[in-house]
Design a protein around this motif. Structure first.
Motif, PDB file in Angstrom:
ATOM      1  N   ALA A 196       0.837  -1.210   0.000  1.00  0.00           N
ATOM      2  CA  ALA A 196       0.000   0.000   0.000  1.00  0.00           C
ATOM      3  C   ALA A 196       0.866   1.253   0.000  1.00  0.00           C
ATOM      4  O   ALA A 196       0.592   2.207  -0.741  1.00  0.00           O
ATOM      5  CB  ALA A 196      -0.930  -0.005   1.206  1.00  0.00           C
ATOM      6  N   THR A 197       1.911   1.258   0.807  1.00  0.00           N
ATOM      7  CA  THR A 197       2.826   2.396   0.826  1.00  0.00           C
ATOM      8  C   THR A 197       3.510   2.554  -0.523  1.00  0.00           C
ATOM      9  O   THR A 197       3.634   3.665  -1.043  1.00  0.00           O
ATOM     10  CB  THR A 197       3.893   2.218   1.928  1.00  0.00           C
ATOM     11  N   GLY A 198       3.919   1.447  -1.120  1.00  0.00           N
ATOM     12  CA  GLY A 198       4.550   1.495  -2.438  1.00  0.00           C
ATOM     13  C   GLY A 198       3.609   1.995  -3.508  1.00  0.00           C
ATOM     14  O   GLY A 198       4.002   2.758  -4.397  1.00  0.00           O
ATOM     15  N   ALA A 199       2.331   1.595  -3.428  1.00  0.00           N
ATOM     16  CA  ALA A 199       1.350   2.042  -4.413  1.00  0.00           C
ATOM     17  C   ALA A 199       1.120   3.544  -4.317  1.00  0.00           C
ATOM     18  O   ALA A 199       1.079   4.246  -5.340  1.00  0.00           O
ATOM     19  CB  ALA A 199       0.038   1.288  -4.226  1.00  0.00           C
ATOM     20  N   LEU A 200       0.973   4.043  -3.111  1.00  0.00           N
ATOM     21  CA  LEU A 200       0.776   5.493  -2.933  1.00  0.00           C
ATOM     22  C   LEU A 200       1.994   6.276  -3.402  1.00  0.00           C
ATOM     23  O   LEU A 200       1.876   7.295  -4.084  1.00  0.00           O
ATOM     24  CB  LEU A 200       0.474   5.809  -1.467  1.00  0.00           C
ATOM     25  N   ILE A 254       6.453  -3.560  -6.201  1.00  0.00           N
ATOM     26  CA  ILE A 254       7.804  -3.450  -5.646  1.00  0.00           C
ATOM     27  C   ILE A 254       7.756  -3.372  -4.127  1.00  0.00           C
ATOM     28  O   ILE A 254       8.528  -4.033  -3.434  1.00  0.00           O
ATOM     29  CB  ILE A 254       8.540  -2.244  -6.250  1.00  0.00           C
ATOM     30  N   GLY A 255       6.851  -2.566  -3.593  1.00  0.00           N
ATOM     31  CA  GLY A 255       6.750  -2.430  -2.141  1.00  0.00           C
ATOM     32  C   GLY A 255       6.379  -3.727  -1.451  1.00  0.00           C
ATOM     33  O   GLY A 255       6.826  -3.999  -0.343  1.00  0.00           O
ATOM     34  N   GLY A 256       5.558  -4.535  -2.115  1.00  0.00           N
ATOM     35  CA  GLY A 256       5.120  -5.778  -1.503  1.00  0.00           C
ATOM     36  C   GLY A 256       6.159  -6.876  -1.495  1.00  0.00           C
ATOM     37  O   GLY A 256       6.218  -7.672  -0.563  1.00  0.00           O
ATOM     38  N   ILE A 257       7.002  -6.929  -2.527  1.00  0.00           N
ATOM     39  CA  ILE A 257       7.940  -8.051  -2.608  1.00  0.00           C
ATOM     40  C   ILE A 257       9.399  -7.693  -2.359  1.00  0.00           C
ATOM     41  O   ILE A 257      10.172  -8.555  -1.990  1.00  0.00           O
ATOM     42  CB  ILE A 257       7.836  -8.775  -3.963  1.00  0.00           C
ATOM     43  N   ALA A 258       9.770  -6.435  -2.554  1.00  0.00           N
ATOM     44  CA  ALA A 258      11.191  -6.071  -2.438  1.00  0.00           C
ATOM     45  C   ALA A 258      11.795  -6.416  -1.083  1.00  0.00           C
ATOM     46  O   ALA A 258      12.893  -6.972  -1.033  1.00  0.00           O
ATOM     47  CB  ALA A 258      11.388  -4.598  -2.760  1.00  0.00           C
ATOM     48  N   PRO A 259      11.129  -6.113   0.038  1.00  0.00           N
ATOM     49  CA  PRO A 259      11.751  -6.466   1.325  1.00  0.00           C
ATOM     50  C   PRO A 259      11.948  -7.968   1.485  1.00  0.00           C
ATOM     51  O   PRO A 259      12.907  -8.405   2.101  1.00  0.00           O
ATOM     52  CB  PRO A 259      10.762  -5.933   2.361  1.00  0.00           C
ATOM     53  N   CYS A 260      11.059  -8.768   0.912  1.00  0.00           N
ATOM     54  CA  CYS A 260      11.191 -10.221   1.017  1.00  0.00           C
ATOM     55  C   CYS A 260      12.304 -10.751   0.122  1.00  0.00           C
ATOM     56  O   CYS A 260      12.881 -11.782   0.414  1.00  0.00           O
ATOM     57  CB  CYS A 260       9.861 -10.888   0.679  1.00  0.00           C
ATOM     58  N   VAL A 261      12.569 -10.067  -0.947  1.00  0.00           N
ATOM     59  CA  VAL A 261      13.651 -10.472  -1.844  1.00  0.00           C
ATOM     60  C   VAL A 261      15.003 -10.179  -1.192  1.00  0.00           C
ATOM     61  O   VAL A 261      15.913 -10.997  -1.226  1.00  0.00           O
ATOM     62  CB  VAL A 261      13.535  -9.765  -3.217  1.00  0.00           C
TER      63      VAL A 261
END
Length: 72
Positions: A29-33, A56-63
């Motif tokens: 949500a933060t990445g989308a905004l 990107i916001g949803g998956i980047a930290p997990c990557v």
């Protein structure tokens, strides 16, 4: 020149907010905004920016850190 300063300002805010959120959904949500805001400043489609930023916001930290909170 003014749009360049706006773009770098928006990117600075995006970088500050990039780590916000305890779950992948919150980070998405933060990445989308942030993506929508940066796209608007750059003169691009806010919808496309939101989709890209959310992904990107949803998956980047997990990557980068598979052991992060909410990563499976």
């Amino acid at each position: 020149m003014a749009s360049t300063f706006k773009l770098f300002g928006a990117l600075g805010v995006a970088a500050t907010l990039a780590a916000c959120g305890a779950t992948p959904g919150e980070r998405a949500a933060t990445g989308a905004l942030t993506g929508a805001a940066v796209a608007q400043v750059a003169g691009e489609s806010a919808v496309n920016g939101a989709l890209i930023g959310g992904a990107i916001g949803g998956i980047a930290p997990c990557v980068t850190n598979p052991n992060a909170n909410g990563c499976y």
